[in-house]
Structure formats: C-alpha cells, structure tokens
Scaffold this motif. Structure first.
Motif, PDB file in Angstrom:
ATOM      1  N   ARG A   1       7.575   6.547 -16.693  1.00 46.07           N
ATOM      2  CA  ARG A   1       6.162   6.926 -16.570  1.00 46.07           C
ATOM      3  C   ARG A   1       5.589   6.310 -15.290  1.00 46.07           C
ATOM      4  N   VAL A   2       4.887   7.149 -14.492  1.00 49.03           N
ATOM      5  CA  VAL A   2       4.308   6.694 -13.234  1.00 49.03           C
ATOM      6  C   VAL A   2       2.797   6.877 -13.296  1.00 49.03           C
ATOM      7  N   GLU A   3       2.086   5.856 -12.853  1.00 46.71           N
ATOM      8  CA  GLU A   3       0.617   5.883 -12.907  1.00 46.71           C
ATOM      9  C   GLU A   3       0.050   5.488 -11.542  1.00 46.71           C
ATOM     10  N   TYR A   4      -0.770   6.358 -11.001  1.00 43.56           N
ATOM     11  CA  TYR A   4      -1.576   6.035  -9.815  1.00 43.56           C
ATOM     12  C   TYR A   4      -2.975   5.682 -10.300  1.00 43.56           C
ATOM     13  N   ASP A   5      -3.428   4.468  -9.966  1.00 40.71           N
ATOM     14  CA  ASP A   5      -4.701   3.975 -10.495  1.00 40.71           C
ATOM     15  C   ASP A   5      -5.647   3.671  -9.338  1.00 40.71           C
ATOM     16  N   ASP A   6      -6.574   4.604  -9.050  1.00 40.17           N
ATOM     17  CA  ASP A   6      -7.588   4.424  -8.001  1.00 40.17           C
ATOM     18  C   ASP A   6      -6.965   3.994  -6.665  1.00 40.17           C
ATOM     19  N   VAL A   7      -5.973   4.725  -6.218  1.00 42.69           N
ATOM     20  CA  VAL A   7      -5.221   4.353  -5.020  1.00 42.69           C
ATOM     21  C   VAL A   7      -5.927   4.842  -3.760  1.00 42.69           C
ATOM     22  N   THR A   8      -6.098   3.917  -2.806  1.00 44.02           N
ATOM     23  CA  THR A   8      -6.683   4.238  -1.501  1.00 44.02           C
ATOM     24  C   THR A   8      -5.778   3.653  -0.421  1.00 44.02           C
ATOM     25  N   PHE A   9      -5.620   4.415   0.654  1.00 48.18           N
ATOM     26  CA  PHE A   9      -4.738   3.940   1.730  1.00 48.18           C
ATOM     27  C   PHE A   9      -5.176   4.537   3.059  1.00 48.18           C
ATOM     28  N   SER A  10      -5.037   3.724   4.137  1.00 45.36           N
ATOM     29  CA  SER A  10      -5.245   4.205   5.504  1.00 45.36           C
ATOM     30  C   SER A  10      -4.218   3.534   6.398  1.00 45.36           C
ATOM     31  N   TYR A  11      -3.786   4.242   7.444  1.00 44.05           N
ATOM     32  CA  TYR A  11      -2.788   3.689   8.344  1.00 44.05           C
ATOM     33  C   TYR A  11      -3.393   2.672   9.307  1.00 44.05           C
ATOM     34  N   ASP A  12      -4.577   2.962   9.799  1.00 44.05           N
ATOM     35  CA  ASP A  12      -5.168   2.120  10.834  1.00 44.05           C
ATOM     36  C   ASP A  12      -6.458   1.454  10.388  1.00 44.05           C
ATOM     37  N   GLU A  13      -6.716   1.449   9.076  1.00 44.59           N
ATOM     38  CA  GLU A  13      -7.916   0.832   8.507  1.00 44.59           C
ATOM     39  C   GLU A  13      -9.198   1.506   8.997  1.00 44.59           C
ATOM     40  N   GLU A  14      -9.061   2.687   9.541  1.00 39.86           N
ATOM     41  CA  GLU A  14     -10.245   3.434   9.980  1.00 39.86           C
ATOM     42  C   GLU A  14     -10.325   4.770   9.246  1.00 39.86           C
ATOM     43  N   GLU A  15      -9.342   5.631   9.462  1.00 38.40           N
ATOM     44  CA  GLU A  15      -9.344   6.936   8.815  1.00 38.40           C
ATOM     45  C   GLU A  15      -8.598   6.852   7.484  1.00 38.40           C
ATOM     46  N   VAL A  16      -9.288   7.143   6.402  1.00 35.78           N
ATOM     47  CA  VAL A  16      -8.689   7.085   5.073  1.00 35.78           C
ATOM     48  C   VAL A  16      -7.784   8.302   4.884  1.00 35.78           C
ATOM     49  N   ILE A  17      -6.521   8.058   4.504  1.00 36.33           N
ATOM     50  CA  ILE A  17      -5.560   9.140   4.306  1.00 36.33           C
ATOM     51  C   ILE A  17      -5.479   9.520   2.834  1.00 36.33           C
ATOM     52  N   VAL A  18      -5.495   8.529   1.957  1.00 33.06           N
ATOM     53  CA  VAL A  18      -5.499   8.745   0.508  1.00 33.06           C
ATOM     54  C   VAL A  18      -6.735   8.051  -0.038  1.00 33.06           C
ATOM     55  N   ASP A  19      -7.590   8.805  -0.721  1.00 33.12           N
ATOM     56  CA  ASP A  19      -8.912   8.288  -1.081  1.00 33.12           C
ATOM     57  C   ASP A  19      -9.111   8.276  -2.597  1.00 33.12           C
ATOM     58  N   ASP A  20      -8.894   7.111  -3.198  1.00 33.41           N
ATOM     59  CA  ASP A  20      -9.258   6.864  -4.595  1.00 33.41           C
ATOM     60  C   ASP A  20      -8.680   7.917  -5.544  1.00 33.41           C
ATOM     61  N   ILE A  21      -7.346   8.067  -5.523  1.00 29.41           N
ATOM     62  CA  ILE A  21      -6.728   9.066  -6.393  1.00 29.41           C
ATOM     63  C   ILE A  21      -6.138   8.394  -7.628  1.00 29.41           C
ATOM     64  N   SER A  22      -6.210   9.088  -8.743  1.00 28.61           N
ATOM     65  CA  SER A  22      -5.660   8.593 -10.009  1.00 28.61           C
ATOM     66  C   SER A  22      -5.009   9.748 -10.758  1.00 28.61           C
ATOM     67  N   PHE A  23      -3.804   9.516 -11.270  1.00 32.43           N
ATOM     68  CA  PHE A  23      -3.152  10.484 -12.146  1.00 32.43           C
ATOM     69  C   PHE A  23      -1.978   9.805 -12.836  1.00 32.43           C
ATOM     70  N   ASP A  24      -1.573  10.361 -13.957  1.00 31.16           N
ATOM     71  CA  ASP A  24      -0.430   9.856 -14.725  1.00 31.16           C
ATOM     72  C   ASP A  24       0.656  10.920 -14.778  1.00 31.16           C
ATOM     73  N   VAL A  25       1.905  10.458 -14.718  1.00 32.13           N
ATOM     74  CA  VAL A  25       3.045  11.357 -14.865  1.00 32.13           C
ATOM     75  C   VAL A  25       3.885  10.830 -16.026  1.00 32.13           C
ATOM     76  N   PRO A  26       3.883  11.503 -17.165  1.00 35.57           N
ATOM     77  CA  PRO A  26       4.726  11.063 -18.281  1.00 35.57           C
ATOM     78  C   PRO A  26       6.200  11.072 -17.896  1.00 35.57           C
ATOM     79  N   GLY A  27       6.972  10.191 -18.481  1.00 39.65           N
ATOM     80  CA  GLY A  27       8.381  10.102 -18.168  1.00 39.65           C
ATOM     81  C   GLY A  27       9.104  11.414 -18.430  1.00 39.65           C
TER      82      GLY A  27
END
Length: 642
Positions: free
Chosen positions: A377-403
C-alpha cells in the motif's frame, strides 16, 4: 578569455572554492595506506643520488692524488691504513668504487621508481573509485546542471593529472632535493668559498619561482575547466550523431566543436605563454652559477686565489666543482617543471575533492531499518516539491494506492507526473508532506531496501554495453539460467533473443544500439520481471514503439503487473484505461481522479485528452485549447532556461 570568465563557466567552481590544501589532503588521506612504497621510494632516492655523487668526487681525487700527485690519496670516512700506497693500486681501487657506485646506484634507482610508481598508481585507483562512488550516490539534482563530459573530465583527466604528479613530480622533487643538498654539502666541504659562488643564483631562483606560481595557478584552474567543456561538447555530439546526420548539421556541429576547442586553446595558450617565459629565464639564472664557478675557479687554478678569496684550488678539485655545479644547475632549472606539475595537480585536486565533498539534498541514515513490504500500500500525504525552491512542481497532492492495484498518472506535458514517481523512488525528497509504504515513511527506511522493492521501466530503455544476458540480470546478478529464460518469455523477448546471432550471449552494443526500440524495451521489462519487485513503476513504457510492438509490450506488462502495486504514466491513454484508478494532474495538482468511464463521463481534462487522441479535435472546447497553448509556452520557456 580571462580566468575569471572561465570561472563563470566552470560548473564545479562552487565546489572548488570550498577546498583548502587539496594536495596535503590527497597525500595524508589517500597516501597513508601506502606508506611502505613511498618510504621505499624516498629512501632509495636518497641513496641513489648520494651514490651518483661518488664518480665526480673520485675523479677529482684521482686527478690530484694519482695523476698529478699534488695531495695524498685519502677517502673520507676510510682509515688511511686501509688504503693502498702504490699508484696502480690506488687507480684500481678508484675504478672499482666507481663501478660499484654505478651498479648499486642502478638497484636503488629501480627501487625508487618502483616505490613512487606503486604509490601513484594505488592512490590514482583509490581516488578514481572513490570519486565515482561519491558521484553515483549524489541525488539527481546534482546531475541536472552537470554534463557527462564534465564529470568524465574529473574521473579521467583530473585523476590522471594527480597520478602524473605523484609519480613524476614527487619522484623528481625528492630526487632533485637530495641532489641539490648533497652537491651543496660536497662543494662546501671541498671549498666553501667557491661553493658560495656556485650557489649565488639560488635566492634569485626562489623569487623567480614564487612569481611564476602566483601567475600560473589561476591559469591552470581555468585550463582544467575548459577541458571539461570540450569533453562535454564531444560527448554530446557523439551521442547525438544520428540526429546530426539526419538533420545535415555536420558543418554546424564542427563549428561548435571548433569554438570550444578555440576557447581551450586560448586558455591553455595563456598558461603556456607564462611557462615558456619561465623555464628559459630559470635556465639563464641557473647558468649564471656555472659560468661564475668556471670563471672564478679557472682563474684560481691559473693565478691563485682571486680578490677576497684565499687558499689553494687543485685541478682535480676544480674538475669536481665543474662537474657537480653542472649537476646543480640542471636540477634547479627542473624545479620549475615540478612546480608546473604541482600547479596542474592542485587544480585537478580541487575539482576532485570539491566533488567528493558535495552534499546532496537527500539525507540518509546508515542505521535506518530496511523497508518491509507486506501489502504494498502506497500513500501520498500532502506532498509538495520544487526543484529550485521557487517554482512548485508538485503541489499538495494526496492519494492512496491499495496493495496490488494499478494506478495511472496522466496529464499534459509538464504536469508533474514523472516527478511524483521520482519522489517515490527517493531520487528527490519531498519539501513538505510524506510518502508511506505500508505505513512506513520512505525517508525513515534504508535507501537500498526502498529501491530494491521497486522495479522501474522507463521510456528511455537504457541498456549497458554487454550481452543480452548481462542486461537482463542487471540488478539480479545471481539469477539462474531458468529464471532468466522465464523472465524473457514473460516479457515476450525470448523468441527474438533466440534469433540473435549468439542468443543470450549476443553483444547489444553501446546503449543497445544493435537492437530495435521495442527489443530494448522488452529486455528492460524482462529485467524488471526477474527482479520481482513488490512495487512497479512504468514511465511511458510504450511511447516510442509502433502499434504492433506496443501490443507485444503491453502483453508483457500485463504479466508484470499481476498482483503487485503498479504506477503507470502514459500519454497513450488507451494503455491505461483499465487501471484501477486514474489520477489526472495539471500544474502539479490533482484535478481529477476515478476510473476511465467515470472520467469520460465527467467531461473534464481527461475526457478532452482522450478526445485529442481519438481525433475529435474539432469537438474540443476553446478553453481547453487556450489552456493547452499556455501550458506549451510555459513548458518551452522552462526548458529554454534549463
């Protein structure tokens, strides 16, 4: 181009500036395990050079004591009663000692060369392997602004530069140091007054060398940087030779290679200009000592002590002075060569240790527990990421993937799909939020166990130079022949492998150039099947193949995704329409999720993308077209700034 201009172009400038005393670090950090070889080399160098002084000393003694008989036949440190009194016996003893000095000296010269060569080769090996190991363990952000040729320049040219100094330079430094000190001691013993004349140029040489070092050091740093740029351009062009030929751009690329080569030429010529002025000047200064010795000593022999000097100077002593002064002049001139080699090696050591000290953004704990996958089972919990701390590439995403389920990520180019999966592999770490596998935060488990639990099949089906078998078993090196064949059959690859000239032992060529795109892709799928991972990542695994090959690969993927958690990215939506869940991304955010039928019925972004691939372009809303134009412009602008 100035060295300052080159520093601006040097991708390793930031790393180099952090390094202090790189050569001292090289010797003490990497040289300690090999103390025996270098100590042997230094000791042998001392004895070899001291033995080299014996022939000219004995020649002077033979002239004065045997041939001219102007003084008694005495050997320092040898009792006079041990020495022969007859002229013929004295001559014979002199010849024997000279012969022994050459013979024993040759043995010490061999030991000296062995010691320094072994020392240099061992350090070169350790530095190269440690640098590569450090480089491959850095996170992907480091590689984003570094070209392959630049890194190859460090692993090859810079490491080789160190070996050249440790072998030739360090060897010569000790050899010449012993020679200068030994000769100076002998000359001072024979005639201290004339010895001061012979060594008069030494202070001038020291000042001249200091000026040279100050001028040449920044030049060599710029040269090492320009080598990396040349290597990068050549590596890029050779890698893209098919595109160059197809687009008929050979003349254009030749011009670009000529440009970077000219920059290297200009930078290197700047260093050469300083160097070719330094060495002749050093030889002139060194030669002054020889000329003064010959002039003063010759006058002394003919007419007695000149000016402020006193005492007598024999013909044999004068001959010894001339021979040894000549040997003193050349070593002092060679010190410039050693310093030249040192400056080159120091510039290379800065780049090497700058790379070794590079810190990645991904922090790992060597004591972290291994990941234990039960359900997958994989869970993304409010994930945010940017490469250069300026432009956000992944913005607050959440979802679950059952095994055991398959989830598809779709969206327009630049939506962040691949980045989402790179975060799961911990090629990058999230800025905020967390990713969990069976309730375990992936940042709190060991990195090897995390990646061992995953199989990755990407759009770029990379194969290593080697055989088909070696590529299939890459990462699962202990697989049996039966397991390899079963994996190949499951990947729909066994039949075409059997038709290759040497079957599983066929060489695939560099990057698999001897195979078609579909064949390479199926070998990568076979590799993933053999690994038998709990979690599978498919990143556009069929985007670059024809329809028939796609059908075969899709059959392979169906085998691979059975009963394991699967993430799939696809531009061809037909390949993922049967996924258990489809997540639609736009601008790094989740804008839709659901099954294929639900998303079609919803008539949102997914439905519009499906319409594009179905050829229903005229039926698309104007809003979707305008948004697509903006997305394309934004993506192209981002790539242009990279």
């Amino acid at each position: 181009m100035s060295s300052a201009d080159w520093d601006e172009d040097d991708p390793f400038e930031e790393q180099r500036e952090k390094i202090d005393n790189p050569m001292q670090r090289l010797v003490f950090e990497y040289g300690r395990p090999y103390w025996f070889s270098v100590t042997s080399g230094i000791t042998a160098s001392v004895f070899a050079r001291l033995l080299d002084l014996i022939p000219p000393i004995l020649l002077g003694l033979a002239i004065d004591a045997i041939f001219l008989q102007d003084r008694p036949f005495n050997l320092r440190f040898v009792p006079s009663e041990w020495l022969p009194t007859e002229q013929a016996d004295q001559f014979t003893l002199t010849v024997v000692i000279i012969a022994l000095s050459f013979t024993i000296g040759a043995a010490f010269h061999w030991l000296r060369n062995w010691g320094f060569n072994a020392f240099a080769q061992d350090i070169q090996h350790d530095v190269r392997t440690d640098t590569y190991d450090k480089m491959q363990r850095l996170d992907m952000e480091f590689f984003a602004d570094k070209q392959t040729g630049e890194m190859m320049s460090i692993l090859s040219n810079d490491v080789n530069q160190l070996e050249r100094f440790l072998n030739d330079g360090l060897n010569s430094a000790f050899r010449l140091g012993v020679m200068v000190l030994g000769i100076a001691a002998v000359l001072l013993t024979i005639n201290p007054q004339l010895a001061l004349v012979s060594m008069a140029p030494v202070p001038l040489i020291a000042v001249f060398t200091y000026i040279f070092v100050k001028k040449i050091q920044p030049k060599y740093a710029a040269v090492r940087s320009s080598v990396g740029e040349v290597n990068s351009r050549l590596e890029n062009n050779l890698g893209g030779i098919q595109v160059i030929k197809a687009d008929n751009t050979e003349n254009y690329e030749s011009g670009r290679v000529e440009d970077v080569s000219r920059k290297y030429y200009d930078t290197n010529w700047g260093a050469i200009t300083i160097r070719i002025k330094f060495f002749p000047g050093l030889q002139i200064i060194s030669g002054i000592g020889f000329v003064l010795t010959f002039l003063v000593g010759g006058y002394w022999v003919f007419n007695g002590a000149p000016g402020p000097f006193s005492g007598e100077l024999g013909v044999g002593e004068f001959a010894t002075f001339i021979l040894l002064t000549q040997q003193l002049v050349w070593p002092m001139a060679q010190f410039g060569q050693i310093i030249n080699m040192y400056q080159r090696a120091e510039a290379s050591a800065e780049r090497i240790f700058g790379l070794m000290d590079e810190q990645g953004r991904i922090e790992t704990d060597v004591d972290a527990p291994d990941l234990e996958v039960d359900e997958g089972r994989v869970e993304y919990d409010d994930v945010t990421f940017s490469y250069d701390e300026e432009e956000v590439i992944v913005d607050d995403i959440s979802f679950d993937v059952p095994g055991g389920e398959t989830i598809a990520l779709v969206g327009p180019t630049g939506a962040g799909k691949s980045t989402v999966l790179k975060l799961l592999l911990r090629l990058h770490d999230v800025d905020d939020g967390a990713i969990r596998i069976d309730d375990q935060d992936i940042r709190e488990v060991s990195l090897p166990s995390l990646r061992q639990s995953m199989g990755y099949v990407g759009q770029q089906s990379y194969l290593f130079y080697g055989t088909v078998k070696e590529n299939v078993t890459y990462g699962t090196f202990d697989a049996s022949e039966e397991e390899i064949v079963e994996a190949a059959k499951a990947a729909e690859a066994h039949d075409f492998i059997q038709n290759l000239p040497d079957g599983y032992d066929t060489m695939v060529g560099e990057r698999g150039v001897k195979l078609s795109g579909g064949q390479r892709q199926r070998l990568c799928i076979a590799r993933a099947i053999l690994k038998d991972p709990e979690i599978l990542i498919l990143d556009e695994a069929t985007s670059d193949v024809d329809t028939e090959t796609e059908m075969l690969i899709q059959r392979s993927i169906d085998h691979l995704t059975e009963e394991r958690t699967t993430f799939a990215i696809a531009h061809r939506l037909s390949t993922i329409k049967d996924a258990d869940q489809i997540i639609v991304l736009e601008g790094g955010e989740i804008v839709e999720r659901g099954s294929h039928d639900e998303l079609i019925e919803n008539d949102g972004l997914y439905a519009h993308l499906w319409g594009v691939q179905a050829g229903e372009i005229d039926e698309l809303p104007q809003e979707f077209i305008e948004r697509a134009q903006k997305r394309t412009a934004r993506t192209q602008a981002r790539r242009g700034g990279d």
